[in-house]
Design an enzyme around this catalytic site. Sequence first.
Site, PDB file in Angstrom:
ATOM      1  N   GLU A 198      47.945  27.693  23.002  1.00  0.00           N
ATOM      2  CA  GLU A 198      49.113  27.805  23.669  1.00  0.00           C
ATOM      3  C   GLU A 198      50.230  26.831  23.224  1.00  0.00           C
ATOM      4  O   GLU A 198      50.556  25.839  23.397  1.00  0.00           O
ATOM      5  CB  GLU A 198      48.927  27.185  25.119  1.00  0.00           C
ATOM      6  CG  GLU A 198      48.048  27.956  25.855  1.00  0.00           C
ATOM      7  CD  GLU A 198      47.926  27.827  27.225  1.00  0.00           C
ATOM      8  OE1 GLU A 198      49.053  27.693  28.049  1.00  0.00           O
ATOM      9  OE2 GLU A 198      46.653  27.094  27.665  1.00  0.00           O
ATOM     10  N   HIS A 230      53.904  25.561  21.957  1.00  0.00           N
ATOM     11  CA  HIS A 230      55.255  25.567  22.660  1.00  0.00           C
ATOM     12  C   HIS A 230      56.165  25.148  21.622  1.00  0.00           C
ATOM     13  O   HIS A 230      56.938  25.875  20.968  1.00  0.00           O
ATOM     14  CB  HIS A 230      55.019  24.718  23.903  1.00  0.00           C
ATOM     15  CG  HIS A 230      54.317  25.438  25.119  1.00  0.00           C
ATOM     16  ND1 HIS A 230      54.917  26.614  25.826  1.00  0.00           N
ATOM     17  CD2 HIS A 230      53.202  25.176  25.596  1.00  0.00           C
ATOM     18  CE1 HIS A 230      54.232  26.757  26.619  1.00  0.00           C
ATOM     19  NE2 HIS A 230      53.033  26.150  26.613  1.00  0.00           N
TER      20      HIS A 230
END
Length: 296
Positions: free
Chosen positions: A268, A270
Amino acid sequence: MQIITQEYKTANRESGPYGITTGQDGAIWFTEHKGNRIGRLTKNGDMRTFDLPTPDAGVMSILSARTGDLWFTEYKANKIGRMTMEGTFTEFELPEANSSPYGLTEGPDGAIWFTELNGNRIGNITPTGVITEYALPREGSYPSYITAGPDGALWFTENQNNSIGRITVDGEITEYRIPTEQSGPVGITAGADGALWFVQINGNQIGRITTSGNFTEYKIPFENARPHAITAGASGYLWFTEWGANRIGRITCTGDITEYPIPTPSAEPHGITVDPGGEVWFAEECDQIGRFTIQY
């Protein structure tokens, strides 16, 4: 070109690294969205964390200002935070409740400019804490990331209005409609070519807009990559995170895209930043900070 990947576990579990920046001390600074902390990581792998004064602040984006201070947004607490590299915090509450500050950048005027997701405004705060806000023309535009442009203005993405916005330091706002409908623009940065580059999380594209408002769009090869943040790097390259594809992407100013997998599954990714030495650093919400060392 060879990419060597390193990943560093955060000092605490369930920290949720999100925003990331290169500090003037040469270290990498990042926000812990879930852990409610600011983290610092050296190139030697030494890590230190600082607890925020406000509980469950929802700390998101972070930048290193010319003064050396770190500025960050507190989405849940409705505040803009400032921290010295020694760990002294100051917090400034926004005038309107539930404004949800998110992206931020340093302007040419010395102020810190920020977006308000739910407040539907662009704001700025001076080093002494004076806040000024400007309402966007259309309700529910959901302004997300913001960056200083080469023309002396600030440029930002309107995630729900499918537009790129431009605001002068005097507060004059212009909006440019993105050609691809419902593209969901998020991250934005200034490129070495004098244009603004942005990601389209729903359109699965990288967009480019000139300061005169002309668009070009480039499709990401991996389907459903869901790009999130973008930053300018060395040699004119731009680097971006692919949240949905678990990859880091690189695009040239002529639109050639290369993608690199992250070793940890479901990392994930970012926020992303490039340090002065050209190394690429990114925040992995799976409680890690990633690093690309590039060898030519």
